[in-house]
Design a protein around this motif. Structure first.
Motif, PDB file in Angstrom:
ATOM      1  N   ASP A 151      10.906  17.485  -2.767  1.00 54.10           N
ATOM      2  CA  ASP A 151      10.148  17.759  -3.995  1.00 54.10           C
ATOM      3  C   ASP A 151      10.978  17.489  -5.253  1.00 54.10           C
ATOM      4  O   ASP A 151      11.131  18.354  -6.115  1.00 54.10           O
ATOM      5  N   ILE A 152      11.525  16.278  -5.353  1.00 53.29           N
ATOM      6  CA  ILE A 152      12.410  15.995  -6.488  1.00 53.29           C
ATOM      7  C   ILE A 152      11.680  16.013  -7.827  1.00 53.29           C
ATOM      8  O   ILE A 152      12.306  16.235  -8.856  1.00 53.29           O
ATOM      9  N   GLU A 153      10.363  15.840  -7.807  1.00 53.84           N
ATOM     10  CA  GLU A 153       9.613  15.942  -9.060  1.00 53.84           C
ATOM     11  C   GLU A 153       9.806  17.308  -9.708  1.00 53.84           C
ATOM     12  O   GLU A 153       9.926  17.414 -10.922  1.00 53.84           O
ATOM     13  N   SER A 154       9.853  18.365  -8.902  1.00 56.89           N
ATOM     14  CA  SER A 154      10.014  19.702  -9.479  1.00 56.89           C
ATOM     15  C   SER A 154      11.426  19.915 -10.030  1.00 56.89           C
ATOM     16  O   SER A 154      11.624  20.706 -10.956  1.00 56.89           O
ATOM     17  N   LEU A 155      12.410  19.189  -9.484  1.00 59.15           N
ATOM     18  CA  LEU A 155      13.771  19.288 -10.012  1.00 59.15           C
ATOM     19  C   LEU A 155      13.877  18.680 -11.409  1.00 59.15           C
ATOM     20  O   LEU A 155      14.758  19.039 -12.181  1.00 59.15           O
ATOM     21  N   TRP A 156      12.973  17.759 -11.694  1.00 59.78           N
ATOM     22  CA  TRP A 156      12.944  17.089 -12.990  1.00 59.78           C
ATOM     23  C   TRP A 156      11.665  17.485 -13.732  1.00 59.78           C
ATOM     24  O   TRP A 156      10.968  16.651 -14.287  1.00 59.78           O
ATOM     25  N   GLY A 157      11.397  18.779 -13.768  1.00 55.33           N
ATOM     26  CA  GLY A 157      10.162  19.302 -14.338  1.00 55.33           C
ATOM     27  C   GLY A 157       9.960  18.998 -15.815  1.00 55.33           C
ATOM     28  O   GLY A 157       8.839  19.013 -16.302  1.00 55.33           O
ATOM     29  N   LYS A 212       0.786  -1.231   0.000  1.00 52.61           N
ATOM     30  CA  LYS A 212       0.000   0.000   0.000  1.00 52.61           C
ATOM     31  C   LYS A 212       0.823   1.290   0.000  1.00 52.61           C
ATOM     32  O   LYS A 212       0.495   2.265   0.670  1.00 52.61           O
ATOM     33  N   GLY A 213       1.908   1.290  -0.793  1.00 52.16           N
ATOM     34  CA  GLY A 213       2.641   2.525  -1.027  1.00 52.16           C
ATOM     35  C   GLY A 213       1.733   3.513  -1.742  1.00 52.16           C
ATOM     36  O   GLY A 213       0.841   3.114  -2.498  1.00 52.16           O
ATOM     37  N   GLU A 214       1.928   4.794  -1.513  1.00 55.63           N
ATOM     38  CA  GLU A 214       1.009   5.810  -2.022  1.00 55.63           C
ATOM     39  C   GLU A 214       1.704   6.774  -2.970  1.00 55.63           C
ATOM     40  O   GLU A 214       2.929   6.875  -3.001  1.00 55.63           O
ATOM     41  N   ASN A 215       0.869   7.509  -3.731  1.00 55.05           N
ATOM     42  CA  ASN A 215       1.330   8.598  -4.595  1.00 55.05           C
ATOM     43  C   ASN A 215       2.460   8.139  -5.522  1.00 55.05           C
ATOM     44  O   ASN A 215       3.536   8.729  -5.556  1.00 55.05           O
ATOM     45  N   ILE A 216       2.184   7.094  -6.298  1.00 54.88           N
ATOM     46  CA  ILE A 216       3.200   6.497  -7.169  1.00 54.88           C
ATOM     47  C   ILE A 216       3.289   7.306  -8.464  1.00 54.88           C
ATOM     48  O   ILE A 216       2.298   7.467  -9.178  1.00 54.88           O
ATOM     49  N   ASP A 217       4.487   7.807  -8.750  1.00 58.67           N
ATOM     50  CA  ASP A 217       4.748   8.540  -9.990  1.00 58.67           C
ATOM     51  C   ASP A 217       5.924   7.899 -10.712  1.00 58.67           C
ATOM     52  O   ASP A 217       6.917   7.520 -10.089  1.00 58.67           O
ATOM     53  N   ILE A 218       5.802   7.801 -12.031  1.00 61.30           N
ATOM     54  CA  ILE A 218       6.905   7.352 -12.873  1.00 61.30           C
ATOM     55  C   ILE A 218       7.368   8.562 -13.669  1.00 61.30           C
ATOM     56  O   ILE A 218       6.570   9.176 -14.382  1.00 61.30           O
ATOM     57  N   LEU A 219       8.628   8.926 -13.526  1.00 63.86           N
ATOM     58  CA  LEU A 219       9.199  10.039 -14.282  1.00 63.86           C
ATOM     59  C   LEU A 219      10.052   9.459 -15.401  1.00 63.86           C
ATOM     60  O   LEU A 219      11.017   8.736 -15.140  1.00 63.86           O
TER      61      LEU A 219
END
Length: 123
Positions: free
Chosen positions: A106-112, A23-30
């Motif tokens: 917020d590493i997602e924003s570093l890889w915008g 039940k890991g949450e907020n899964i994003d693939i970049l």
């Protein structure tokens, strides 16, 4: 479709399965393939609610990938405090965070420039 692409897709599927198993949450693939000078092709990012759940997610990913694909991570770090654990499968790097640590870095924003795919969970 190349063999590497196919193997990468299979590995991504098993990593997601490992995250969902506990039940890991907020899964994003970049998808980082279109960005110059990246260290890998994909980041998979998710979060858990505690250090216990973060470690459970990491263990689940490693168990499922090892059992299904006979692959081991090249490198794992961060399991001691389990606030941010990194699992390096060379072409894919998995980041398992506690929620507040993920928000802070917020590493997602570093890889915008990356193409982001969010995985829906139903639990």
């Amino acid at each position: 479709m190349t063999k590497k692409k196919n193997n990468t897709d299979i590995l991504i599927t098993h990593i997601i399965e490992g995250i969902e198993e506990v039940k890991g949450e907020n899964i994003d693939i970049l998808d980082l393939r279109e960005i110059e000078n990246t260290v890998c092709d994909y980041f998979i990012i998710c979060d858990g609610n505690s250090n216990t759940q973060v470690n459970a997610i990491v263990n689940s990913i490693q168990k499922i990938v090892s059992k299904s694909l006979k692959e081991k991570a090249w490198h794992v770090e961060g399991t001691e405090n389990a606030e941010w654990v990194l699992i390096d499968y060379v072409d894919i790097v998995v980041h398992v965070f506690q929620k507040h640590i993920r928000e802070f870095y917020d590493i997602e924003s570093l890889w915008g420039d990356a193409k982001v795919t969010s995985i829906e969970t139903n639990y």
